[in-house]
Scaffold this motif. Sequence first.
Motif, mmCIF file in Angstrom:
data_model
loop_
_atom_site.group_PDB
_atom_site.id
_atom_site.type_symbol
_atom_site.label_atom_id
_atom_site.label_comp_id
_atom_site.label_asym_id
_atom_site.label_seq_id
_atom_site.Cartn_x
_atom_site.Cartn_y
_atom_site.Cartn_z
ATOM 1 N N GLN A 181 43.978 -26.579 -112.484
ATOM 2 C CA GLN A 181 44.160 -27.688 -111.537
ATOM 3 C C GLN A 181 45.441 -28.473 -111.808
ATOM 4 O OE1 GLN A 181 42.731 -28.110 -114.430
ATOM 5 N NE2 GLN A 181 42.237 -30.223 -114.923
ATOM 6 N N PRO A 183 49.221 -29.648 -112.107
ATOM 7 C CA PRO A 183 50.492 -29.325 -111.452
ATOM 8 C C PRO A 183 51.545 -28.928 -112.489
ATOM 9 C CG PRO A 183 50.216 -31.707 -111.594
ATOM 10 C CD PRO A 183 48.935 -31.092 -112.100
ATOM 11 N N ASP A 187 59.501 -32.365 -113.163
ATOM 12 C CA ASP A 187 60.293 -33.484 -112.667
ATOM 13 C C ASP A 187 60.919 -34.318 -113.785
ATOM 14 O OD1 ASP A 187 57.951 -34.377 -113.605
ATOM 15 O OD2 ASP A 187 57.472 -35.673 -111.909
ATOM 16 N N THR A 232 60.855 -38.973 -116.561
ATOM 17 C CA THR A 232 60.933 -38.342 -115.233
ATOM 18 C C THR A 232 62.103 -38.946 -114.464
ATOM 19 O OG1 THR A 232 59.555 -39.996 -114.136
ATOM 20 C CG2 THR A 232 58.412 -38.132 -115.171
ATOM 21 N N ARG A 234 61.952 -40.310 -111.616
ATOM 22 C CA ARG A 234 61.503 -41.584 -111.080
ATOM 23 C C ARG A 234 61.612 -42.699 -112.114
ATOM 24 N NH1 ARG A 234 58.891 -42.637 -106.128
ATOM 25 N NH2 ARG A 234 57.796 -44.607 -106.256
ATOM 26 N N ALA B 94 40.272 -35.465 -115.212
ATOM 27 C CA ALA B 94 40.323 -34.076 -114.729
ATOM 28 C C ALA B 94 41.409 -33.920 -113.676
ATOM 29 C CB ALA B 94 38.970 -33.655 -114.152
ATOM 30 N N THR B 96 44.941 -35.174 -112.132
ATOM 31 C CA THR B 96 46.173 -35.901 -112.401
ATOM 32 C C THR B 96 46.873 -36.204 -111.081
ATOM 33 O OG1 THR B 96 47.562 -33.938 -112.490
ATOM 34 C CG2 THR B 96 46.426 -34.562 -114.521
ATOM 35 N N ASN B 97 47.917 -37.026 -111.147
ATOM 36 C CA ASN B 97 48.816 -37.102 -109.995
ATOM 37 C C ASN B 97 49.674 -35.843 -109.976
ATOM 38 O OD1 ASN B 97 49.037 -40.576 -110.622
ATOM 39 N ND2 ASN B 97 48.105 -39.677 -108.819
ATOM 40 N N GLU B 98 50.254 -35.562 -108.815
ATOM 41 C CA GLU B 98 50.980 -34.307 -108.629
ATOM 42 C C GLU B 98 52.397 -34.338 -109.172
ATOM 43 O OE1 GLU B 98 50.160 -31.199 -107.349
ATOM 44 O OE2 GLU B 98 48.154 -31.992 -107.675
ATOM 45 N N ASP B 99 52.985 -35.510 -109.220
ATOM 46 C CA ASP B 99 54.363 -35.604 -109.684
ATOM 47 C C ASP B 99 54.682 -37.041 -110.066
ATOM 48 O OD1 ASP B 99 55.173 -37.118 -107.373
ATOM 49 O OD2 ASP B 99 55.089 -35.233 -106.258
ATOM 50 N N GLY B 100 55.942 -37.259 -110.460
ATOM 51 C CA GLY B 100 56.335 -38.526 -111.029
ATOM 52 C C GLY B 100 56.521 -39.663 -110.051
ATOM 53 N N THR B 101 56.112 -39.485 -108.794
ATOM 54 C CA THR B 101 56.207 -40.619 -107.865
ATOM 55 C C THR B 101 55.080 -41.615 -108.101
ATOM 56 O OG1 THR B 101 54.941 -39.432 -106.184
ATOM 57 C CG2 THR B 101 57.347 -39.278 -106.065
ATOM 58 N N HIS B 103 52.461 -43.170 -111.295
ATOM 59 C CA HIS B 103 52.362 -43.182 -112.750
ATOM 60 C C HIS B 103 50.977 -43.501 -113.280
ATOM 61 C CE1 HIS B 103 56.762 -43.084 -112.621
ATOM 62 N NE2 HIS B 103 56.647 -42.570 -113.817
ATOM 63 N N TYR B 106 50.120 -39.757 -114.337
ATOM 64 C CA TYR B 106 51.270 -38.870 -114.509
ATOM 65 C C TYR B 106 52.363 -39.614 -115.236
ATOM 66 C CZ TYR B 106 54.356 -35.011 -113.315
ATOM 67 O OH TYR B 106 55.181 -33.923 -113.387
ATOM 68 N N PRO B 107 53.126 -38.976 -116.095
ATOM 69 C CA PRO B 107 52.955 -37.633 -116.642
ATOM 70 C C PRO B 107 51.716 -37.559 -117.535
ATOM 71 C CG PRO B 107 55.218 -38.413 -116.991
ATOM 72 C CD PRO B 107 54.400 -39.584 -116.551
ATOM 73 N N PHE B 108 51.207 -36.348 -117.711
ATOM 74 C CA PHE B 108 50.028 -36.130 -118.541
ATOM 75 C C PHE B 108 50.351 -35.104 -119.623
ATOM 76 C CE2 PHE B 108 50.173 -33.083 -115.156
ATOM 77 C CZ PHE B 108 49.933 -31.900 -115.801
ATOM 78 N N THR B 110 48.285 -31.993 -122.085
ATOM 79 C CA THR B 110 47.041 -31.266 -122.340
ATOM 80 C C THR B 110 46.545 -31.634 -123.744
ATOM 81 O OG1 THR B 110 48.162 -29.379 -123.330
ATOM 82 C CG2 THR B 110 47.860 -29.344 -120.928
ATOM 83 N N SER B 149 44.773 -34.377 -119.806
ATOM 84 C CA SER B 149 43.923 -33.630 -118.887
ATOM 85 C C SER B 149 43.657 -32.244 -119.456
ATOM 86 C CB SER B 149 44.594 -33.531 -117.508
ATOM 87 O OG SER B 149 43.682 -33.048 -116.544
#
Lengths: 253, 253
Positions: A181, A183, A187, A232, A234, B94, B96-101, B103, B106-108, B110, B149
């Motif tokens: 899951q 991403p 970035d 990042t 951003r 479980a 996360t956000n998809e990208d750095g737009t 916070h 994100y970032p995460f 493992t 995550s």
Amino acid sequence: MSEETSADRPDEAPEPALSVAVVDAETPGNIGTIARAMKNFGLADLYLVDPPELHPEGEAYGFAGAAREDVLPGAREVSLDYLVEQFHTVGFTAITNEDGTKHVRYPFVTPAELAADLRTVETSTCLVFGRERVGLTNDELARIDQVASIPASADYPVLNLGQAVTVALYELRGLAVAETQLPERTDRAEEPAIEGLHDQFADLLVAVDHPEEKRAKAGRLWRRLLGRAHPTGREVRTLRGLFRKAGQRLRED
Amino acid sequence: MSEETSADRPDEAPEPALSVAVVDAETPGNIGTIARAMKNFGLADLYLVDPPELHPEGEAYGFAGAAREDVLPGAREVSLDYLVEQFHTVGFTAITNEDGTKHVRYPFVTPAELAADLRTVETSTCLVFGRERVGLTNDELARIDQVASIPASADYPVLNLGQAVTVALYELRGLAVAETQLPERTDRAEEPAIEGLHDQFADLLVAVDHPEEKRAKAGRLWRRLLGRAHPTGREVRTLRGLFRKAGQRLRED
């Protein structure tokens, strides 16, 4: 010859087929937990030897999460004989033998070693877990092909059945999960953008009248912090804008 | 300077102190499961924010295994404020956000990346897990220092709370467990003993009248099999004795 093909091109070796078996579990809830872990980590085939009754309104279904829709109702009741005949069997035990003078629980692999091992072959492998209190018996383990054990604290190495299966499947997820899951993390800021932030920080030091002889040192501190953080794009843009604005306002005062 | 010392000699970096917090759990059984995983993987300090009541005769104690003796009764009820103030907090989610737009999530990292990261610093780190159905809220996560995550199947990445904590602590065990229950595996056979078994196998081929032109090929097959299996001294001695005896009996016929 297939051996040579797979040795020459290990990246193209077929994925092993993985399944899970639970022998003589007492607690329906544990079977539900196991079914859920299987679905979380990409497995579908659950075999039960001498299982407790699993009522659709009971704890097994209550603990299975979304696996109540497929893994749990699809579970098949089989015998240990069937597993030994049909699969490369791997039996899990918290307690191994100490050395090679006994072979019931020795030699063993850890789940991480098992994952690496199974990468090298095409098998139908069944991960076999035993009953709650005593695990697999010596007679059962003697019939099973390979022994695995989860490293844990020497003071208390015995995991709960559902937790042991969860850890094992987590470690073996690379064999079963095509896509997680999470991403891609692509970035990270570009180097020129980070350098621009360093310039902006240097400018801020001037604007706040940070003592001239200390500016280079403060700049290095900031460079080391960002160097560890891998910011990042951003983050860099936001801080760069913030420092620019702060510098402008300071100069206006 | 302490930074330079730890950079020069990373092996001597002090171990980070690890604790676990659970925010607003609903199910006492999950707290018992978490306490057990903590003891299995060498942790002791459990913090509970808005916990359910934990009765000594209830599910929390029923699921805790030997952790009912120490981790669970020692659990402390605290506020999220307390955790944020006292610890480097790592919040698990479980999703996360998809990208750095954004916070919040994100970032995460493992759990495996977190383990590597925490190896490099001396911290008091608290691993923070949220309530069963929705995990940590965005408001809670926004206050927490780092996001983690667990990689799982994209089809069903949401682990049960107790299982998520178990996986995280398993992955971080290297920071907390000084000694596992597993013995050193130092009894692989010595090379001369393995060569002796190869000689005995060659002798057996003669004794059974295996066609002379096929003996070298059969010997290579046996060498490859043993070469993959890394036999123990005991395995080699037993097979060598067995083949010797078989060869003798065959010659007596």
